[in-house]
Design a protein around this motif. Structure first.
Motif, PDB file in Angstrom:
ATOM      1  N   VAL A  94       0.686  -1.550   0.321  1.00 42.12           N
ATOM      2  CA  VAL A  94      -0.227   0.244   0.115  1.00 42.12           C
ATOM      3  C   VAL A  94       0.979   0.794  -0.138  1.00 42.12           C
ATOM      4  N   ILE A  95       0.766   2.154  -1.180  1.00 45.33           N
ATOM      5  CA  ILE A  95       1.525   3.189  -1.083  1.00 45.33           C
ATOM      6  C   ILE A  95       1.280   4.276  -0.902  1.00 45.33           C
ATOM      7  N   GLY A  96       1.120   4.442   0.389  1.00 41.64           N
ATOM      8  CA  GLY A  96       0.387   5.698   1.587  1.00 41.64           C
ATOM      9  C   GLY A  96       0.454   5.242   2.428  1.00 41.64           C
ATOM     10  N   ALA A  97       0.780   5.732   4.336  1.00 43.20           N
ATOM     11  CA  ALA A  97       0.652   5.552   4.955  1.00 43.20           C
ATOM     12  C   ALA A  97      -0.649   5.345   5.967  1.00 43.20           C
ATOM     13  N   GLY A  98      -0.897   6.890   5.413  1.00 45.06           N
ATOM     14  CA  GLY A  98      -1.962   7.918   6.152  1.00 45.06           C
ATOM     15  C   GLY A  98      -3.737   7.385   6.491  1.00 45.06           C
ATOM     16  N   GLY A  99      -4.449   7.808   6.922  1.00 40.76           N
ATOM     17  CA  GLY A  99      -5.469   7.557   6.812  1.00 40.76           C
ATOM     18  C   GLY A  99      -6.471   6.837   5.577  1.00 40.76           C
ATOM     19  N   HIS A 100      -6.068   7.389   4.517  1.00 42.72           N
ATOM     20  CA  HIS A 100      -6.031   6.543   3.999  1.00 42.72           C
ATOM     21  C   HIS A 100      -6.055   5.088   3.220  1.00 42.72           C
ATOM     22  N   GLY A 101      -4.538   5.453   3.636  1.00 43.79           N
ATOM     23  CA  GLY A 101      -4.139   3.726   3.064  1.00 43.79           C
ATOM     24  C   GLY A 101      -4.206   3.061   4.391  1.00 43.79           C
ATOM     25  N   LYS A 102      -4.323   3.548   5.901  1.00 42.04           N
ATOM     26  CA  LYS A 102      -5.375   2.425   6.113  1.00 42.04           C
ATOM     27  C   LYS A 102      -6.231   1.824   6.259  1.00 42.04           C
ATOM     28  N   ALA A 103      -7.036   2.549   5.757  1.00 42.33           N
ATOM     29  CA  ALA A 103      -8.575   2.037   5.794  1.00 42.33           C
ATOM     30  C   ALA A 103      -8.176   0.917   4.698  1.00 42.33           C
ATOM     31  N   VAL A 104      -7.232   1.534   3.180  1.00 46.51           N
ATOM     32  CA  VAL A 104      -7.723   0.200   1.784  1.00 46.51           C
ATOM     33  C   VAL A 104      -6.571  -0.433   2.428  1.00 46.51           C
ATOM     34  N   ALA A 105      -6.021  -0.642   3.327  1.00 43.91           N
ATOM     35  CA  ALA A 105      -5.039  -1.684   3.865  1.00 43.91           C
ATOM     36  C   ALA A 105      -6.518  -2.368   4.797  1.00 43.91           C
ATOM     37  N   GLU A 106      -6.867  -2.007   5.213  1.00 49.58           N
ATOM     38  CA  GLU A 106      -8.321  -2.740   6.421  1.00 49.58           C
ATOM     39  C   GLU A 106      -8.993  -3.585   4.893  1.00 49.58           C
ATOM     40  N   ALA A 107      -9.288  -2.645   4.345  1.00 48.38           N
ATOM     41  CA  ALA A 107     -10.236  -3.475   3.200  1.00 48.38           C
ATOM     42  C   ALA A 107      -9.892  -4.676   2.557  1.00 48.38           C
ATOM     43  N   ALA A 108      -8.888  -4.420   1.932  1.00 47.48           N
ATOM     44  CA  ALA A 108      -8.327  -5.906   1.683  1.00 47.48           C
ATOM     45  C   ALA A 108      -7.568  -6.832   2.775  1.00 47.48           C
ATOM     46  N   LEU A 109      -7.443  -6.915   3.855  1.00 52.72           N
ATOM     47  CA  LEU A 109      -7.059  -7.229   4.414  1.00 52.72           C
ATOM     48  C   LEU A 109      -8.913  -8.098   4.467  1.00 52.72           C
ATOM     49  N   LEU A 110      -9.932  -7.753   4.838  1.00 57.89           N
ATOM     50  CA  LEU A 110     -11.037  -8.455   4.613  1.00 57.89           C
ATOM     51  C   LEU A 110     -11.417  -8.756   3.374  1.00 57.89           C
ATOM     52  N   SER A 111     -11.394  -8.602   3.029  1.00 58.87           N
ATOM     53  CA  SER A 111     -11.712  -9.417   1.554  1.00 58.87           C
ATOM     54  C   SER A 111     -10.978 -10.296   1.542  1.00 58.87           C
ATOM     55  N   GLY A 112      -9.906 -10.857   2.251  1.00 57.21           N
ATOM     56  CA  GLY A 112      -9.701 -12.146   2.214  1.00 57.21           C
ATOM     57  C   GLY A 112      -8.576 -12.492   1.078  1.00 57.21           C
ATOM     58  N   GLU A 113      -8.521 -11.707  -0.206  1.00 52.56           N
ATOM     59  CA  GLU A 113      -7.635 -11.988  -1.004  1.00 52.56           C
ATOM     60  C   GLU A 113      -6.404 -11.557  -0.574  1.00 52.56           C
ATOM     61  N   TRP A 114      -5.601 -10.438   0.544  1.00 50.42           N
ATOM     62  CA  TRP A 114      -4.312 -10.218   1.036  1.00 50.42           C
ATOM     63  C   TRP A 114      -4.140 -10.902   2.448  1.00 50.42           C
ATOM     64  N   GLN A 115      -3.328 -11.570   2.448  1.00 49.55           N
ATOM     65  CA  GLN A 115      -3.119 -11.961   4.221  1.00 49.55           C
ATOM     66  C   GLN A 115      -2.285 -11.143   5.103  1.00 49.55           C
ATOM     67  N   ARG A 116      -1.278  -9.985   3.780  1.00 54.85           N
ATOM     68  CA  ARG A 116      -0.618  -9.209   4.790  1.00 54.85           C
ATOM     69  C   ARG A 116      -0.281  -8.207   3.786  1.00 54.85           C
ATOM     70  N   ILE A 117       0.235  -6.908   4.947  1.00 56.67           N
ATOM     71  CA  ILE A 117       0.288  -5.258   4.116  1.00 56.67           C
ATOM     72  C   ILE A 117       1.922  -5.203   4.200  1.00 56.67           C
ATOM     73  N   ALA A 118       2.062  -4.064   3.166  1.00 55.09           N
ATOM     74  CA  ALA A 118       3.755  -3.692   3.722  1.00 55.09           C
ATOM     75  C   ALA A 118       3.096  -2.277   3.115  1.00 55.09           C
ATOM     76  N   PHE A 119       3.563  -1.000   3.422  1.00 53.36           N
ATOM     77  CA  PHE A 119       3.720   0.118   2.940  1.00 53.36           C
ATOM     78  C   PHE A 119       4.611   1.109   2.992  1.00 53.36           C
ATOM     79  N   ALA A 120       5.049   2.371   1.440  1.00 53.67           N
ATOM     80  CA  ALA A 120       5.905   2.257   1.561  1.00 53.67           C
ATOM     81  C   ALA A 120       5.094   4.041   1.913  1.00 53.67           C
ATOM     82  N   ASP A 121       6.101   5.337   1.853  1.00 55.35           N
ATOM     83  CA  ASP A 121       5.737   6.344   2.093  1.00 55.35           C
ATOM     84  C   ASP A 121       6.972   7.013   2.631  1.00 55.35           C
ATOM     85  N   ASP A 122       6.852   8.355   1.740  1.00 51.22           N
ATOM     86  CA  ASP A 122       8.036   8.996   1.684  1.00 51.22           C
ATOM     87  C   ASP A 122       8.105   9.660   3.102  1.00 51.22           C
ATOM     88  N   ARG A 123       7.893   9.192   3.967  1.00 48.61           N
ATOM     89  CA  ARG A 123       7.944   9.426   5.868  1.00 48.61           C
ATOM     90  C   ARG A 123       8.942   8.569   6.266  1.00 48.61           C
TER      91      ARG A 123
END
Length: 193
Positions: A8-37
């Protein structure tokens, strides 16, 4: 079945929401973030931040796909280009509590969030956001990198141009057209003239 990691590119609020949606979908089991911070920011939402955007091509972890997750339309478009330049598959995330018609089309890299509704023959462009509780009724066209905020409601046949941003609570009546790049303030009501 092996575990699949989504970048997930972007570790802000929207990035966290997208990560959660991906995990809940069952299609993804792990998340890694990329962020310019990064490297000052090394973790968010319980998952590691592993790179900045410039370092995508040199990632030291194996990911099965990536999505740009930031509300700013121009930045999201740049990040989609960076994902492609790094040779990573660009994926779409649909929250399992969204309602998407089988007759709708969803472009690569888009995010359809919790309780959103996408109706029959709606067409969502590439890299678009349909945020929580937004309604995209039948025959709506949402352009590339457009962004519908929380609780936006689009009636049938509405056309939203590329990179347009309808902020939280906007509504558009039947057959309204929103030009490319337009930004509508929260709660704006759009009707055909």
């Amino acid at each position: 079945m092996s575990e699949r990691t989504l970048l997930v590119i972007g570790a802000g609020g929207h990035g966290k929401a997208v990560a959660e949606a991906a995990l809940l979908s069952g299609e993804w089991q792990r998340i890694a973030f990329a962020d310019d911070r990064w490297p000052a920011l090394c973790e968010t939402f319980g998952w590691p931040v592993v790179s900045d955007v410039a370092g995508l091509a040199a990632l030291e972890i194996q990911v099965a796909g990536a999505i740009a997750a930031v509300g700013n339309n121009a930045v999201r478009e740049q990040w989609v280009e960076a994902i492609r330049a790094a040779g990573l598959p660009l994926i779409t995330v649909v929250h399992p509590r969204a309602c998407v018609s089988a007759a709708a089309t969803i472009g690569e890299g888009s995010a359809i969030m919790a309780l959103a509704m996408v109706g029959v023959d709606a067409a969502i462009g590439e890299g678009a956001i349909v945020n929580a509780s937004a309604t995209v009724d039948h025959d709506v066209s949402l352009g590339d990198f457009a962004h519908l905020g929380v609780g936006v409601h689009l009636a049938g046949g509405v056309v939203v141009g590329a990179r347009a941003w309808l902020q939280a609570g906007c509504s558009a009546g039947y057959r309204v057209a929103v030009a490319d790049g337009v930004i509508c303030a929260p709660g704006t009501v759009l009707v055909v003239d």
